[in-house]
Motif scaffolding. Structure first.
Motif, PDB file in Angstrom:
ATOM      1  N   TRP A  14       1.079  -1.285   0.191  1.00  0.00           N
ATOM      2  CA  TRP A  14       0.002  -0.154  -0.043  1.00  0.00           C
ATOM      3  C   TRP A  14       0.802   1.153   0.013  1.00  0.00           C
ATOM      4  N   CYS A  15       0.413   2.286  -0.688  1.00  0.00           N
ATOM      5  CA  CYS A  15       1.164   3.527  -0.677  1.00  0.00           C
ATOM      6  C   CYS A  15       0.020   4.480  -0.204  1.00  0.00           C
ATOM      7  N   LEU A  16       0.520   5.006   1.179  1.00  0.00           N
ATOM      8  CA  LEU A  16      -0.195   6.197   1.625  1.00  0.00           C
ATOM      9  C   LEU A  16      -0.112   7.288   1.020  1.00  0.00           C
ATOM     10  N   LEU A  17      -1.135   7.920   0.487  1.00  0.00           N
ATOM     11  CA  LEU A  17      -0.862   9.341  -0.393  1.00  0.00           C
ATOM     12  C   LEU A  17      -1.705  10.445   0.225  1.00  0.00           C
ATOM     13  N   GLY A  18      -0.923  11.542   0.532  1.00  0.00           N
ATOM     14  CA  GLY A  18      -1.597  12.756   1.064  1.00  0.00           C
ATOM     15  C   GLY A  18      -1.909  13.939   0.122  1.00  0.00           C
ATOM     16  N   ARG A  19      -1.874  14.873   0.685  1.00  0.00           N
ATOM     17  CA  ARG A  19      -2.133  16.195  -0.171  1.00  0.00           C
ATOM     18  C   ARG A  19      -0.951  16.811  -0.678  1.00  0.00           C
ATOM     19  N   LYS A  20       0.369  16.555  -0.269  1.00  0.00           N
ATOM     20  CA  LYS A  20       1.423  16.790  -1.006  1.00  0.00           C
ATOM     21  C   LYS A  20       1.842  16.083  -2.246  1.00  0.00           C
ATOM     22  N   ALA A  21       2.055  16.984  -3.279  1.00  0.00           N
ATOM     23  CA  ALA A  21       2.370  16.101  -4.448  1.00  0.00           C
ATOM     24  C   ALA A  21       3.742  15.781  -4.498  1.00  0.00           C
ATOM     25  N   GLY A  22       4.599  16.426  -4.159  1.00  0.00           N
ATOM     26  CA  GLY A  22       6.047  16.026  -3.994  1.00  0.00           C
ATOM     27  C   GLY A  22       6.260  14.817  -2.982  1.00  0.00           C
ATOM     28  N   ASP A  23       5.658  14.550  -1.859  1.00  0.00           N
ATOM     29  CA  ASP A  23       5.633  13.416  -1.089  1.00  0.00           C
ATOM     30  C   ASP A  23       4.994  12.245  -1.881  1.00  0.00           C
ATOM     31  N   GLY A 200      17.952  35.264 -25.609  1.00  0.00           N
ATOM     32  CA  GLY A 200      17.035  35.381 -26.699  1.00  0.00           C
ATOM     33  C   GLY A 200      16.074  34.483 -26.868  1.00  0.00           C
ATOM     34  N   GLY A 201      15.568  33.873 -25.331  1.00  0.00           N
ATOM     35  CA  GLY A 201      14.597  32.739 -25.414  1.00  0.00           C
ATOM     36  C   GLY A 201      13.421  33.343 -24.817  1.00  0.00           C
ATOM     37  N   SER A 202      12.643  32.133 -24.467  1.00  0.00           N
ATOM     38  CA  SER A 202      11.289  32.497 -23.922  1.00  0.00           C
ATOM     39  C   SER A 202      11.070  32.006 -22.552  1.00  0.00           C
ATOM     40  N   LEU A 203      10.152  32.159 -21.837  1.00  0.00           N
ATOM     41  CA  LEU A 203       9.912  31.552 -20.594  1.00  0.00           C
ATOM     42  C   LEU A 203       8.534  30.919 -20.739  1.00  0.00           C
ATOM     43  N   LEU A 204       8.848  29.710 -19.749  1.00  0.00           N
ATOM     44  CA  LEU A 204       7.592  28.840 -19.800  1.00  0.00           C
ATOM     45  C   LEU A 204       7.269  28.628 -18.239  1.00  0.00           C
ATOM     46  N   VAL A 205       6.266  29.505 -17.750  1.00  0.00           N
ATOM     47  CA  VAL A 205       5.986  29.585 -16.443  1.00  0.00           C
ATOM     48  C   VAL A 205       4.835  28.581 -15.973  1.00  0.00           C
ATOM     49  N   THR A 206       4.987  27.886 -14.703  1.00  0.00           N
ATOM     50  CA  THR A 206       3.788  27.385 -14.403  1.00  0.00           C
ATOM     51  C   THR A 206       3.752  27.448 -12.843  1.00  0.00           C
ATOM     52  N   GLY A 207       2.490  27.643 -12.139  1.00  0.00           N
ATOM     53  CA  GLY A 207       2.788  27.619 -10.787  1.00  0.00           C
ATOM     54  C   GLY A 207       2.286  26.063 -10.248  1.00  0.00           C
ATOM     55  N   SER A 208       2.142  26.051  -8.996  1.00  0.00           N
ATOM     56  CA  SER A 208       1.802  24.674  -8.522  1.00  0.00           C
ATOM     57  C   SER A 208       0.550  25.150  -7.669  1.00  0.00           C
ATOM     58  N   PRO A 209      -0.063  23.889  -6.902  1.00  0.00           N
ATOM     59  CA  PRO A 209      -1.074  23.970  -6.089  1.00  0.00           C
ATOM     60  C   PRO A 209      -0.845  24.890  -4.715  1.00  0.00           C
ATOM     61  N   ARG A 210       0.522  25.018  -4.466  1.00  0.00           N
ATOM     62  CA  ARG A 210       1.074  25.631  -3.345  1.00  0.00           C
ATOM     63  C   ARG A 210       1.253  27.357  -3.921  1.00  0.00           C
TER      64      ARG A 210
END
Length: 368
Positions: A14-23, A200-210
């Motif tokens: 069993w894998c116990l999974l909580g609210r933190k994506a990193g964990d 001379g490039g571009s930014l690819l920005v993404t937020g997270s749930p936090r």
């Protein structure tokens, strides 16, 4: 004779999974590396879950059982878990199983270290050397090549008109002493913009749930170069696609999981420090404003071994040449050559899985 030669079934896991994506990512990476079937068990913690943790009780009192996955026989042979909130649940499962379930914790446990058959940890937690503790240099991660390729293919049309190099900006959020204010978002945006402009490039920005919306808004206000901006919850999450396609990464320094996953790509990695210097976060006005009471109590009054210093991993990455700090000087310089830390992550994941498998060659699980 056939019965004697028959291969025994793999341990029920069993894998116990909580609210933190990193964990969760570390737990499932370890489970996949074992090569055994595994079952997820989602745990929904109550707002006051810290109280039974401070008492180190073996109890389900801190979780909302109606909102969590069922916990019922047949009990598992192995439980993989991470995070404070799941610890009493793992120990409760072992008690129900009559003490036969082996428990593996990823990170730093609150319960006594000898409560666990194995702890897989990293330097920020200051855990001692012990037979049941495995020390890795980076958090566990396992980016599946097929999943990465598919995510990259799906994202590529959205990036077709953006000039390269593509610099992914992976924005985290509040964690421990790190509190993302609008001012920090503004600084990150300004530094990332300079880096893209200088190359001379571009930014690819993404937020997270936090990611606090105000911090991401402030970051976006600084970006006047070609870019993609994704806000969490607005459409499909491009995170895997960015890992697949980006030519370089700017990563929030508080997120060890994002740092580890960026490292596996073998491309330049910059660390943005969202800290407040040496001032303890509980003395900062914004720290008290943004942090939940349970975390403030834990960090202020918890035992010393409950503290952590993410800077130890950050400093090690920079010292080894695997990453750079994103500061004024680095933000106007050419991108460095690709790194080589990806092999380290794969080797440590394999060694951690081997340590778990070795538990089933031992005579008995931990008694506590």
């Amino acid at each position: 004779m056939d019965d004697l030669l028959r291969t025994p079934p793999p341990p029920r896991t069993w894998c116990l999974l909580g609210r933190k994506a990193g964990d969760n990512a570390q737990v499932t990476a370890l489970a996949d590396a074992l090569g055994w079937p595994w079952e997820p068990r989602h745990v929904a913690a109550r707002s006051w879950e810290l109280l039974p943790h401070l008492a180190l009780r073996v109890t389900l009192a801190g979780i909302d059982r109606a909102a969590s996955s069922p916990l019922a026989p047949p009990w598992p042979d192995l439980v993989l878990t991470a995070g404070r909130r799941n610890e009493p649940v793992a120990r409760w499962i072992r008690r129900q199983a009559g003490g036969t379930t082996r428990l593996v914790h990823v990170g730093r446990p609150w319960a006594p270290l000898d409560s666990w058959n194995l702890v897989v940890t990293t330097p920020q937690y200051f855990l001692p050397a012990a037979p049941n503790i495995r020390h890795n240099t980076l958090p566990l991660c396992d980016l599946q090549p097929d999943a990465l390729a598919a995510a990259g293919e799906a994202l590529a049309p959205r990036l077709a008109t953006l000039p390269r190099p593509w610099i992914a900006v992976l924005v985290g959020g509040d964690s421990g002493k790190y509190v993302y204010t609008a001012a920090k978002g503004r600084r990150l945006g300004a530094l990332a913009r300079r880096l893209a402009a200088a190359n001379g490039g571009s930014l690819l920005v993404t937020g997270s749930p936090r990611t606090p919306p105000a911090a991401l808004d402030a970051l976006a206000g600084e970006v006047d170069v070609p870019h993609l901006l994704h806000r969490w919850g607005e459409g499909a999450n491009p995170y895997l696609g960015l890992l697949a396609l980006a030519d370089a990464f700017v990563v929030s320094g508080e997120s060890m999981s994002m740092l580890a996953e960026a490292q596996t790509r073998g491309r330049p990695v910059y660390i943005f420090d969202p800290g407040d210097g040496g001032t303890p976060w509980w003395r900062l006005r914004h720290g008290w404003r943004y942090k939940p009471l349970s975390h403030r109590l834990a960090m202020r009054f918890g035992p010393r071994r409950m503290r952590r210093d993410i800077g130890r991993i950050q400093d090690a990455l920079v010292a080894s040449g695997a990453a750079l700090w994103l500061d004024e000087e680095a933000s106007v310089a050419p991108l460095p050559a690709a790194g080589t830390a990806g092999a380290v992550c794969a080797q440590e994941l394999a060694a951690s899985a081997a340590a778990v498998k070795a538990l089933f060659q031992a005579s008995s699980p931990a008694a506590r």
